[in-house]
Design a protein around this motif. Structure first.
Motif, mmCIF file in Angstrom:
data_model
loop_
_atom_site.group_PDB
_atom_site.id
_atom_site.type_symbol
_atom_site.label_atom_id
_atom_site.label_comp_id
_atom_site.label_asym_id
_atom_site.label_seq_id
_atom_site.Cartn_x
_atom_site.Cartn_y
_atom_site.Cartn_z
ATOM 1 N N TYR A 29 0.816 -1.217 0.000
ATOM 2 C CA TYR A 29 0.000 0.000 0.000
ATOM 3 C C TYR A 29 0.852 1.272 0.000
ATOM 4 O O TYR A 29 0.612 2.190 -0.795
ATOM 5 N N THR A 74 -5.879 5.410 -2.308
ATOM 6 C CA THR A 74 -6.866 4.706 -1.491
ATOM 7 C C THR A 74 -6.496 3.259 -1.223
ATOM 8 O O THR A 74 -6.677 2.760 -0.113
ATOM 9 N N THR A 75 -5.966 2.573 -2.248
ATOM 10 C CA THR A 75 -5.799 1.129 -2.115
ATOM 11 C C THR A 75 -4.709 0.610 -3.041
ATOM 12 O O THR A 75 -4.350 1.270 -4.021
ATOM 13 N N GLU A 85 -8.894 10.093 7.378
ATOM 14 C CA GLU A 85 -8.260 8.860 6.910
ATOM 15 C C GLU A 85 -7.340 9.112 5.724
ATOM 16 O O GLU A 85 -6.218 8.608 5.675
ATOM 17 N N TYR A 86 -7.811 9.877 4.744
ATOM 18 C CA TYR A 86 -6.971 10.155 3.583
ATOM 19 C C TYR A 86 -5.728 10.955 3.964
ATOM 20 O O TYR A 86 -4.654 10.773 3.376
ATOM 21 N N ARG A 145 -3.891 8.157 7.382
ATOM 22 C CA ARG A 145 -3.551 6.799 6.960
ATOM 23 C C ARG A 145 -3.243 6.703 5.471
ATOM 24 O O ARG A 145 -2.690 5.708 5.021
ATOM 25 N N GLY A 146 -3.603 7.728 4.704
ATOM 26 C CA GLY A 146 -3.330 7.718 3.283
ATOM 27 C C GLY A 146 -2.121 8.549 2.924
ATOM 28 O O GLY A 146 -1.009 8.037 2.771
ATOM 29 N N LEU A 202 -6.613 1.713 13.359
ATOM 30 C CA LEU A 202 -6.882 2.127 11.976
ATOM 31 C C LEU A 202 -5.628 1.991 11.110
ATOM 32 O O LEU A 202 -5.718 1.610 9.936
ATOM 33 N N THR A 251 -5.137 -0.673 7.917
ATOM 34 C CA THR A 251 -4.752 -0.105 6.623
ATOM 35 C C THR A 251 -3.550 -0.841 6.043
ATOM 36 O O THR A 251 -3.549 -1.216 4.858
ATOM 37 N N LEU A 284 -7.188 1.644 2.358
ATOM 38 C CA LEU A 284 -7.928 2.449 3.333
ATOM 39 C C LEU A 284 -9.375 2.009 3.535
ATOM 40 O O LEU A 284 -10.052 2.536 4.415
ATOM 41 N N GLU A 285 -9.859 1.066 2.750
ATOM 42 C CA GLU A 285 -11.294 0.795 2.727
ATOM 43 C C GLU A 285 -11.888 0.473 4.106
ATOM 44 O O GLU A 285 -12.923 1.028 4.496
ATOM 45 N N ALA A 304 -10.688 1.137 7.087
ATOM 46 C CA ALA A 304 -10.574 2.302 7.969
ATOM 47 C C ALA A 304 -11.628 3.352 7.634
ATOM 48 O O ALA A 304 -12.213 3.976 8.527
#
Length: 321
Positions: A2, A97-98, A162-163, A166-167, A219, A223, A229-230, A232
């Motif tokens: 990721y 995102t993924t 989150e973005y 974690r993103g 979270l 991830t 991220l889906e 989370a």
């Protein structure tokens, strides 16, 4: 892989530093203009804003209008993240995102409905066990307005967090440090510490940060383990949405026209550790079984490969298919 998805765009360290500063500027200054303007037009609004008292600001504007304007700052910041990723990094939203070829919305909905069911269950169990701590607060019109605002805006607020955490920051820190443990630890601690200004911390003390930091780690782990991220995104949206709609209190960040009002005198107890030490580990086991997670050590603390290694691997996979 990721974190390595950042290599699908321009991933130099200076771009992430500039991007993070840009998001913070938009989030904390540009996006706050509508809220500041609304408060400035109301008697006592500016003094409430200067005090930083969420309860006072909510009282001045009305809880639903204040909630909307507060959530709007996150929505605008979310747009800024997407713009920065597209134009500064030349990276696609999918790769932010993924690691999958496309965003897995089934994962988002699974995490959303699972945590919604668990949260609702815990809330009503507590109401049943301690009815004296709650006051039924249902007012049809304000609640309908709240539901509309919450359903449309809260997922934007949680998605921004989150973005960003974690993103964007996870990928940026990972590619800069070339490992996975540092971005996991850093973003989890930062996520928790960003809640330090919440009224819950003032009321309950700094011990409540254990919950916020623990949630950040949870979270971050899902991830990295799920390579996207889906989960989370779904979990975070469910957590904030159920809280906003079902229970409010004078000492919480979300002060809304919810179904119930917590009228108890809050005390920080050992129960704050239950989600972090019991519920979250059970969820990790459940997710790992459902999505067949393996190689935990490598995914959580392994190295991030170089740009050249990643791109060569991508080419080999394309050739094989």
């Amino acid at each position: 892989m990721y974190i390595e998805q950042a290599y699908k765009g321009l991933s130099e360290g200076w771009r992430y530093i500039l991007g993070i500063l840009g998001v913070l500027f938009v989030w904390q200054i540009i996006a706050a203009i509508p809220l500041i303007a609304a408060l400035a037009l109301k008697d006592g609004g500016m003094s409430a804003m200067i005090s930083g008292d969420i309860g006072r600001m909510s009282l001045v504007l009305g809880s639903n209008l204040f909630l909307f304007l507060m959530l709007l700052t996150f929505a605008i910041a979310l747009i800024s993240i997407f713009v920065i990723v597209k134009y500064l990094h030349k990276q696609s939203l999918t790769s932010l995102t993924t690691s999958r070829k496309k965003v897995d919305f089934k994962r988002i909905w699974f995490a959303f409905f699972l945590w919604s069911a668990i949260s609702v269950g815990f809330i009503f169990l507590d109401i049943w066990l301690s009815p004296e701590d709650y006051e039924f607060n249902f007012k049809p019109v304000p609640f309908i307005v709240l539901a509309i605002v919450a359903i449309f805006m809260i997922p934007l607020q949680t998605s921004m967090e989150e973005y960003f955490m974690r993103g964007y920051m996870m990928q940026g820190l990972g590619t800069m440090t070339k490992n996975k443990w540092f971005p996991l630890v850093f973003t989890s601690l930062l996520f928790g510490l960003l809640h330090i200004m919440n009224p819950e911390v003032e009321k309950l003390g700094y011990g409540i940060l254990v919950f916020y930091i623990g949630t950040g780690f949870f979270l971050g782990i899902i991830t990295l383990m799920d390579e996207g991220l889906e989960l989370a995104l779904g979990f975070h949206a469910a957590n904030n949405l159920t809280t906003a709609l079902l229970v409010t209190a004078d000492w919480t960040a979300f002060q809304t026209d919810s179904l119930y009002r917590d009228i108890s005198d809050p005390v920080l107890g050992w129960d704050i550790l239950v989600p972090v030490l019991v519920v979250f580990p059970i969820l990790l086991i459940l997710f790992s079984k459902k999505y067949k997670w393996t190689n935990w050590k490598e995914k959580l603390a392994g190295k991030v490969v170089s740009r050249e290694e990643f791109l060569n691997t991508e080419k080999e996979e394309i050739v094989q298919h």
